[in-house]
Write an enzyme that holds these catalytic residues in place. Structure first.
Site, PDB file in Angstrom:
ATOM      1  N   LYS A  37     -88.261  -8.961  -4.540  1.00 29.16           N
ATOM      2  CA  LYS A  37     -89.708  -9.379  -4.746  1.00 29.16           C
ATOM      3  C   LYS A  37     -90.303  -8.658  -5.923  1.00 29.16           C
ATOM      4  CE  LYS A  37     -90.803  -6.926  -0.598  1.00 29.16           C
ATOM      5  NZ  LYS A  37     -90.585  -5.433  -0.752  1.00 29.16           N
ATOM      6  N   LYS A  71     -83.713   2.440  -9.025  1.00 31.06           N
ATOM      7  CA  LYS A  71     -85.225   2.490  -9.283  1.00 31.06           C
ATOM      8  C   LYS A  71     -85.399   3.356 -10.328  1.00 31.06           C
ATOM      9  CE  LYS A  71     -86.697   0.250  -5.281  1.00 31.06           C
ATOM     10  NZ  LYS A  71     -87.249   0.035  -3.912  1.00 31.06           N
ATOM     11  N   LYS A  82     -79.485  -9.385  -6.658  1.00 31.29           N
ATOM     12  CA  LYS A  82     -80.182  -9.666  -5.321  1.00 31.29           C
ATOM     13  C   LYS A  82     -81.462 -10.308  -5.713  1.00 31.29           C
ATOM     14  CE  LYS A  82     -82.748  -6.473  -3.616  1.00 31.29           C
ATOM     15  NZ  LYS A  82     -83.420  -5.315  -2.884  1.00 31.29           N
TER      16      LYS A  82
HETATM   17  P1  TYM Z   1     -88.051  -4.329   1.234  1.00 38.98           P
HETATM   18  O1  TYM Z   1     -89.739  -4.221   1.494  1.00 38.98           O
HETATM   19  O2  TYM Z   1     -87.358  -4.159  -0.003  1.00 38.98           O
HETATM   20  O3  TYM Z   1     -87.384  -5.449   2.005  1.00 38.98           O
HETATM   21  C1  TYM Z   1     -87.593  -5.698   3.217  1.00 38.98           C
HETATM   22  C2  TYM Z   1     -86.569  -6.308   4.056  1.00 38.98           C
HETATM   23  O4  TYM Z   1     -85.900  -7.584   3.334  1.00 38.98           O
HETATM   24  C3  TYM Z   1     -84.714  -7.298   3.099  1.00 38.98           C
HETATM   25  N1  TYM Z   1     -84.344  -7.824   1.915  1.00 38.98           N
HETATM   26  C4  TYM Z   1     -83.461  -8.900   1.874  1.00 38.98           C
HETATM   27  N2  TYM Z   1     -82.571  -9.303   2.596  1.00 38.98           N
HETATM   28  C5  TYM Z   1     -81.739 -10.307   2.108  1.00 38.98           C
HETATM   29  N3  TYM Z   1     -81.656 -10.669   1.072  1.00 38.98           N
HETATM   30  C6  TYM Z   1     -82.423 -10.211   0.027  1.00 38.98           C
HETATM   31  N4  TYM Z   1     -82.406 -10.674  -1.195  1.00 38.98           N
HETATM   32  C7  TYM Z   1     -83.294  -9.288   0.445  1.00 38.98           C
HETATM   33  N5  TYM Z   1     -84.385  -8.396  -0.247  1.00 38.98           N
HETATM   34  C8  TYM Z   1     -84.795  -7.529   0.695  1.00 38.98           C
HETATM   35  C9  TYM Z   1     -84.450  -5.635   2.902  1.00 38.98           C
HETATM   36  O5  TYM Z   1     -83.048  -5.395   3.278  1.00 38.98           O
HETATM   37  C10 TYM Z   1     -85.544  -5.275   4.237  1.00 38.98           C
HETATM   38  O6  TYM Z   1     -84.659  -5.266   5.418  1.00 38.98           O
HETATM   39  N6  TYM Z   1     -87.334   0.448   2.699  1.00 38.98           N
HETATM   40  C11 TYM Z   1     -87.706  -0.881   3.299  1.00 38.98           C
HETATM   41  C12 TYM Z   1     -88.877  -1.126   4.055  1.00 38.98           C
HETATM   42  C13 TYM Z   1     -89.039   0.116   5.022  1.00 38.98           C
HETATM   43  C14 TYM Z   1     -88.253  -0.128   6.294  1.00 38.98           C
HETATM   44  C15 TYM Z   1     -88.660   1.036   7.042  1.00 38.98           C
HETATM   45  C16 TYM Z   1     -87.017  -0.869   6.883  1.00 38.98           C
HETATM   46  C17 TYM Z   1     -89.861   1.107   5.210  1.00 38.98           C
HETATM   47  N7  TYM Z   1     -89.430   1.707   6.405  1.00 38.98           N
HETATM   48  C18 TYM Z   1     -88.028   1.355   8.359  1.00 38.98           C
HETATM   49  C19 TYM Z   1     -86.662  -0.494   8.152  1.00 38.98           C
HETATM   50  C20 TYM Z   1     -87.012   0.295   8.752  1.00 38.98           C
HETATM   51  C21 TYM Z   1     -87.762  -1.790   1.998  1.00 38.98           C
HETATM   52  O7  TYM Z   1     -88.028  -1.201   0.940  1.00 38.98           O
HETATM   53  O8  TYM Z   1     -87.703  -3.034   2.371  1.00 38.98           O
END
Ligand code: TYM
Length: 334
Positions: A202, A117, A199
């Site tokens: 979003k 990032k 990957k």
């Molecule tokens: P975030 O918002 O980027 O993504 C949410 C969840 O989606 C999964 N993910 C994917 N899985 C498979 N293929 C993909 N292309 C893909 N893109 C995203 C991510 O692995 C995630 O599980 N930091 C976290 C949010 C968060 C969180 C937490 C998660 C904040 N606090 C505590 C678990 C526990 C995040 O940015 O996810």
């Protein structure tokens, strides 16, 4: 005497940046709704995490409501799960500050998402971005989660969370449950349809390879028809066929099949037919989600009520952990 076994606890979250994708859905969200029979579940919209990247207030508000409604629409029942906004429970920010002091600069600096990032937005490498995994650790540890269902890009963050928890427990006494990742059997990482080595994300600018959960059916079909494949003709999963492998993974995930079974199903198909079928399967899987989402978005008042109820439940659990932490560290309590 019969003993009632306490359910293990699950926590996960998703941040309201950009538009939620099929990767988010397959990697984690689609699994959340079904977990509440076996586990005690909390799911959060990680809105505090969203401001680590530049985001307009209006966009943050809209993204947050959209994601909260979407969590319910994918099957997370607010009566059976605790669903809430992270910013509604102040304990997240407080525990983050405390945990900062048990997190080493060197270990935080190693986080690959921070590096990625930072490279992507060199003009906004803020301290919040650096601290992001510590806030995430606070999210998980506040609720004493046993399991954290995430996609594989979050595994390193959960590892850091475990290290912080172990360090704190070792320094004082057992305080935090040490959480474990729960990865999807199929689809822990979904790749872009336009570039199957990247990957599906979003917040990516390129739309053509990213399927959004709320995309209209004809947009979904168009993206699948254009999906990158390879010069071969066989629908089989292998390391040298990332495009086909990704499509098979998506098909298997949205039809609750295995990749092997999907391979058999398409053993006589050409790439064009195969891509069409994957697109149709995704459209069918997402149709009820979109319909439920649209119904939920027609009534903002009810959505806010759900948020309020979720926050109250989360708050009660979080407050207990936070109080325990303050006492152990040596703060004078009133
Ligand atoms: P975030 O918002 O980027 O993504 C949410 C969840 O989606 C999964 N993910 C994917 N899985 C498979 N293929 C993909 N292309 C893909 N893109 C995203 C991510 O692995 C995630 O599980 N930091 C976290 C949010 C968060 C969180 C937490 C998660 C904040 N606090 C505590 C678990 C526990 C995040 O940015 O996810």
């Amino acid at each position: 005497m019969e003993t009632i076994e306490q359910k293990k606890r699950v926590f996960s979250a998703i941040k309201p940046t950009g538009n939620p994708t099929l990767g988010n859905y397959i990697g984690t969200m689609s699994r959340w709704g079904g977990m509440c029979d076996e586990f005690d579940c909390l799911f959060s919209v990680a809105d505090l995490h969203a401001i680590t990247v530049a985001i307009e207030p209006k966009e943050l508000r809209e993204n947050t409501k959209r994601l909260f409604a979407l969590l319910v629409a994918v099957g997370v029942d607010p009566d059976k799960n605790v669903v809430f906004l992270q910013s509604h429970v102040r304990a997240h920010a407080e525990l983050c500050w405390l945990l900062n002091n048990y997190t080493m600069f060197g270990e935080a600096r190693r986080m690959t998402q921070f590096k990625e990032k930072s490279e992507k937005a060199p003009e906004n490498v803020n301290v919040g971005l650096f601290d992001y995994p510590v806030l995430m650790a606070a999210d998980i540890l506040l609720y004493q989660a046993d399991y954290v269902p995430v996609g594989d890009d979050q595994v390193q963050h959960v590892e850091l969370c475990r290290n912080i928890a172990q360090r704190f427990n070792g320094r004082y006494s057992p305080t935090f449950t040490i959480p474990e990742c729960k990865l999807a059997k199929t689809g822990a990482r979904i790749y872009s349809l336009a570039d199957p080595t990247a990957k599906m994300g979003k917040s990516d600018g390129d739309d053509s390879g990213t399927v959004y959960i709320l995309d209209r059916p004809d947009d979904i079909m168009r993206k699948f028809k254009r999906a990158v494949t390879d010069s071969d003709t066989h629908v089989i999963a292998s390391d040298d066929k990332p495009g086909i492998t990704n499509l098979l993974t998506i098909y298997a995930a949205v039809t609750d099949a295995t990749v092997e079974n999907a391979e058999k199903e398409f053993s006589n198909s050409n790439y064009a037919d195969f891509k069409l079928r994957v697109g149709e399967a995704v459209v069918e899987r997402l149709r009820p989600v979109r319909e439920k989402y649209e119904a939920l978005r027609r009534d903002d008042g009810s959505l806010l009520e759900l948020m309020r109820a979720g926050a109250q439940k989360a708050e009660r659990i979080a407050a207990r952990t936070l109080e325990k932490v303050y006492k152990k560290v040596g703060f004078v309590r009133l």
